[in-house]
Scaffold this motif. Structure first.
Motif, mmCIF file in Angstrom:
data_model
loop_
_atom_site.group_PDB
_atom_site.id
_atom_site.type_symbol
_atom_site.label_atom_id
_atom_site.label_comp_id
_atom_site.label_asym_id
_atom_site.label_seq_id
_atom_site.Cartn_x
_atom_site.Cartn_y
_atom_site.Cartn_z
ATOM 1 N N THR A 4 0.684 -2.334 -11.876
ATOM 2 C CA THR A 4 0.905 -1.768 -10.388
ATOM 3 C C THR A 4 1.649 -0.457 -10.662
ATOM 4 O O THR A 4 2.462 0.020 -11.444
ATOM 5 C CB THR A 4 1.808 -2.706 -9.608
ATOM 6 N N SER A 5 1.407 0.385 -9.755
ATOM 7 C CA SER A 5 2.029 1.627 -9.610
ATOM 8 C C SER A 5 2.606 1.835 -7.947
ATOM 9 O O SER A 5 1.964 1.638 -6.960
ATOM 10 C CB SER A 5 0.836 2.807 -9.727
ATOM 11 N N VAL A 6 3.860 2.145 -7.867
ATOM 12 C CA VAL A 6 4.677 2.006 -6.641
ATOM 13 C C VAL A 6 4.965 3.617 -6.290
ATOM 14 O O VAL A 6 5.481 4.562 -7.268
ATOM 15 C CB VAL A 6 5.963 1.274 -6.781
ATOM 16 N N GLY A 7 4.588 4.118 -5.119
ATOM 17 C CA GLY A 7 4.916 5.246 -4.803
ATOM 18 C C GLY A 7 5.987 5.322 -3.643
ATOM 19 O O GLY A 7 6.046 4.302 -2.889
ATOM 20 N N VAL A 8 6.605 6.488 -3.757
ATOM 21 C CA VAL A 8 7.517 6.478 -2.605
ATOM 22 C C VAL A 8 7.379 8.041 -1.872
ATOM 23 O O VAL A 8 7.480 8.978 -2.526
ATOM 24 C CB VAL A 8 8.964 6.535 -2.972
ATOM 25 N N PHE A 9 7.564 7.696 -0.530
ATOM 26 C CA PHE A 9 7.282 9.108 0.250
ATOM 27 C C PHE A 9 8.473 9.150 1.386
ATOM 28 O O PHE A 9 8.238 8.434 2.232
ATOM 29 C CB PHE A 9 5.976 9.349 0.802
ATOM 30 N N LYS A 10 9.218 10.061 1.418
ATOM 31 C CA LYS A 10 10.269 10.292 2.329
ATOM 32 C C LYS A 10 9.808 11.266 3.662
ATOM 33 O O LYS A 10 9.304 12.549 3.211
ATOM 34 C CB LYS A 10 11.446 10.653 2.129
ATOM 35 N N ALA A 30 -2.816 11.985 0.179
ATOM 36 C CA ALA A 30 -1.701 11.585 -0.547
ATOM 37 C C ALA A 30 -1.219 10.391 -0.592
ATOM 38 O O ALA A 30 -0.598 9.778 -1.377
ATOM 39 C CB ALA A 30 -0.542 12.527 -0.175
ATOM 40 N N ILE A 31 -1.261 9.659 0.738
ATOM 41 C CA ILE A 31 -1.039 8.117 0.871
ATOM 42 C C ILE A 31 -2.332 7.412 1.396
ATOM 43 O O ILE A 31 -3.049 7.785 2.389
ATOM 44 C CB ILE A 31 0.009 7.779 1.956
ATOM 45 N N ALA A 34 -4.058 1.678 2.758
ATOM 46 C CA ALA A 34 -4.097 0.165 2.443
ATOM 47 C C ALA A 34 -3.142 -0.184 1.403
ATOM 48 O O ALA A 34 -2.969 -1.251 1.145
ATOM 49 C CB ALA A 34 -5.586 0.086 2.010
ATOM 50 N N SER A 35 -2.410 0.994 0.950
ATOM 51 C CA SER A 35 -1.601 0.719 0.277
ATOM 52 C C SER A 35 -0.042 0.446 0.148
ATOM 53 O O SER A 35 0.875 0.220 -0.263
ATOM 54 C CB SER A 35 -1.427 1.779 -1.181
ATOM 55 N N ILE A 36 0.158 0.833 1.620
ATOM 56 C CA ILE A 36 1.473 0.761 2.295
ATOM 57 C C ILE A 36 1.973 -0.739 2.247
ATOM 58 O O ILE A 36 1.217 -1.519 2.944
ATOM 59 C CB ILE A 36 1.484 1.371 3.498
ATOM 60 N N LEU A 37 3.036 -0.677 1.603
ATOM 61 C CA LEU A 37 3.672 -2.234 1.542
ATOM 62 C C LEU A 37 4.923 -2.340 2.373
ATOM 63 O O LEU A 37 5.268 -3.528 3.266
ATOM 64 C CB LEU A 37 4.039 -2.596 0.097
ATOM 65 N N ALA A 38 5.673 -1.220 2.735
ATOM 66 C CA ALA A 38 6.884 -1.240 3.405
ATOM 67 C C ALA A 38 7.240 0.394 3.982
ATOM 68 O O ALA A 38 6.807 1.090 3.355
ATOM 69 C CB ALA A 38 8.072 -1.740 2.599
ATOM 70 N N ILE A 39 8.073 -0.080 4.835
ATOM 71 C CA ILE A 39 8.422 1.345 5.513
ATOM 72 C C ILE A 39 9.832 1.077 6.127
ATOM 73 O O ILE A 39 9.907 0.293 6.770
ATOM 74 C CB ILE A 39 7.528 1.794 6.651
ATOM 75 N N LEU A 40 10.767 1.919 5.596
ATOM 76 C CA LEU A 40 12.167 1.895 6.015
ATOM 77 C C LEU A 40 12.511 3.229 6.715
ATOM 78 O O LEU A 40 11.977 4.093 6.410
ATOM 79 C CB LEU A 40 13.114 1.643 4.771
ATOM 80 N N GLY A 41 13.110 2.906 7.759
ATOM 81 C CA GLY A 41 13.472 3.983 8.752
ATOM 82 C C GLY A 41 14.950 4.098 9.241
ATOM 83 O O GLY A 41 15.522 3.127 9.334
ATOM 84 N N LYS A 42 15.193 5.493 9.382
ATOM 85 C CA LYS A 42 16.468 5.579 10.438
ATOM 86 C C LYS A 42 16.096 6.227 11.502
ATOM 87 O O LYS A 42 15.373 7.236 11.566
ATOM 88 C CB LYS A 42 17.573 6.601 9.481
ATOM 89 N N THR A 43 16.503 5.586 12.872
ATOM 90 C CA THR A 43 16.158 6.059 13.908
ATOM 91 C C THR A 43 17.565 6.569 14.616
ATOM 92 O O THR A 43 18.622 5.872 14.277
ATOM 93 C CB THR A 43 15.406 5.150 14.948
ATOM 94 N N GLU A 44 17.300 7.419 15.830
ATOM 95 C CA GLU A 44 18.554 7.936 16.344
ATOM 96 C C GLU A 44 19.120 7.011 17.528
ATOM 97 O O GLU A 44 19.579 7.792 18.423
ATOM 98 C CB GLU A 44 18.397 9.434 16.972
ATOM 99 N N GLY A 45 19.093 5.867 17.523
ATOM 100 C CA GLY A 45 19.664 4.943 18.505
ATOM 101 C C GLY A 45 21.010 4.685 18.198
ATOM 102 O O GLY A 45 21.783 5.455 17.594
#
Length: 367
Positions: A4-10, A30-31, A34-45
């Motif tokens: 497997t190959s894991v990619g990280v994009f900020k 670039a992405i 179909a390969s997106i497994l997870a999305i972590l986010g910081k929101t301004e709430g």
């Protein structure tokens, strides 16, 4: 063999509903969506019970990704792990971090050693009266082990960050439990966030062997000497189960990224942040070609009301939540050391690192 190959994009965001950066990366190739497994986010709430920027961000992302995946928005949410952490106080900058995973036939030349791997799992839905109690601990521990297996990680020492999105109580949920003759851990929606975060973190600790498996209900939010060194838990109103994301390093990964971590003993523990940076070849004398991708950390106001013997007032401020104070303080410290304010700092670190401290993980891109 690396499979497997894991990619990280900020990706920076202009608001909780901004998906333009992600769509641009998909459009450029670039992405692969179909390969997106997870999305972590910081929101301004505000990061509290009524922080709807989290749900808004997830809805926007699911709506944008649905046509790319030929799915409905609801199906996208079931397929991808979304963890939105509300609150970008101080210098913290709103952003999302996208994790992808693909099978590879031939790894890139020169890849050696353990590389970044990611795994995902979910618990069953919880009853309101199970939040903050042993049922949540036990089910979370099972999900962590499942996520480790999904990541191809067998050794707990290779796990460097476990991100969990967990539920909270609302008045309606408390009333539903009472109607069945059940009593919840608390009737306060805000307090329930801490109970849920704490029980989820203890579930991580059980799974990784950091604490004994026979944890009772009365340990949560009382025995702060019991904690996980890699757990990061965030409560939200938008779900009733736990979403578990395990980040670590694996021999089976052909990723161009690596993750390491350290544990902050308190909110001003700069040495721990530097140790985390050095663990992946960054810091004051970084290895050639290595680049910082993101820093993931937990923050909280020390429950004893002090930081290294000096009194703090974060717990007595009735205008601003202590979690908001902590995010701002730790976010500023990490941003200054890392040279970027686009870092993931989540408030409320109950049983996530020692009381008043918390884990800090660093993801680096290798040459």
């Amino acid at each position: 063999m690396r499979t497997t190959s894991v990619g990280v994009f900020k990706v920076a965001t202009k608001g909780p509903g901004d998906v333009s950066g992600l769509i641009s990366l998909i459009g450029s190739g670039a992405i692969d969506p179909a390969s997106i497994l997870a999305i972590l986010g910081k929101t301004e709430g505000n990061g509290g019970v009524n922080d709807f920027t989290r749900e808004y961000a997830v809805a926007a992302l699911c709506t944008a990704l649905a046509p790319k995946l030929d799915l409905t928005p609801h199906e996208v949410e079931q397929r991808i792990a979304f963890v939105m952490s509300g609150g970008t106080e101080g210098v913290l900058s709103p952003h999302i971090t996208v994790f992808t995973r693909q099978q590879v036939a031939t790894p890139h030349a020169g890849i050696a050693g353990k590389r970044l791997s990611i795994g995902m799992a979910q618990t069953r839905d919880f009853l309101p009266e199970e939040l903050g109690r042993s049922a949540q601990i036990t089910e979370t521990a099972r999900a962590v082990k499942a996520a480790m297996a999904d990541a191809g990680i067998s050794d707990a020492a290779d796990v460097h960050f476990v991100q969990i999105k967990c539920p909270l109580l609302t008045s309606e949920r408390v009333e539903a439990a009472a109607a069945r003759g059940a009593k919840t851990a608390t009737i306060s929606a805000y307090s329930s966030m801490a109970y849920s975060r704490g029980a989820s973190a203890l579930g991580v600790a059980v799974a990784l062997g950091e604490v004994a498996s026979d944890i009772s209900d009365d340990v949560v939010l009382r025995r702060y000497d019991l904690f996980s060194k890699v757990a990061s838990t965030s409560s939200g109103i938008e779900l009733m189960h736990n979403v578990v994301i395990v980040l670590g390093n694996s021999e089976g990964s052909a990723s161009e990224f690596e993750i390491g971590h350290a544990v902050m003993d308190d909110a001003i523990d700069a040495a721990a942040v530097m140790s985390a940076l050095k663990s992946v070849g960054l810091g004051t004398t970084p290895k050639s070609g290595r680049e910082l991708v993101n820093i993931l950390a937990k923050a909280e106001a020390s429950p004893d009301g002090t930081v290294r013997g000096s009194r703090h007032t974060m717990l007595e401020d009735t205008d601003i939540s202590s979690t908001r104070h902590a995010r701002a303080a730790v976010g500023g410290l990490i941003a200054g050391l890392a040279g970027t304010s686009a870092v993931y700092v989540s408030g409320g670190a109950e049983h996530q690192g020692p009381a008043g401290g918390g884990p800090v993980a660093v993801i680096a891109h290798l040459p």
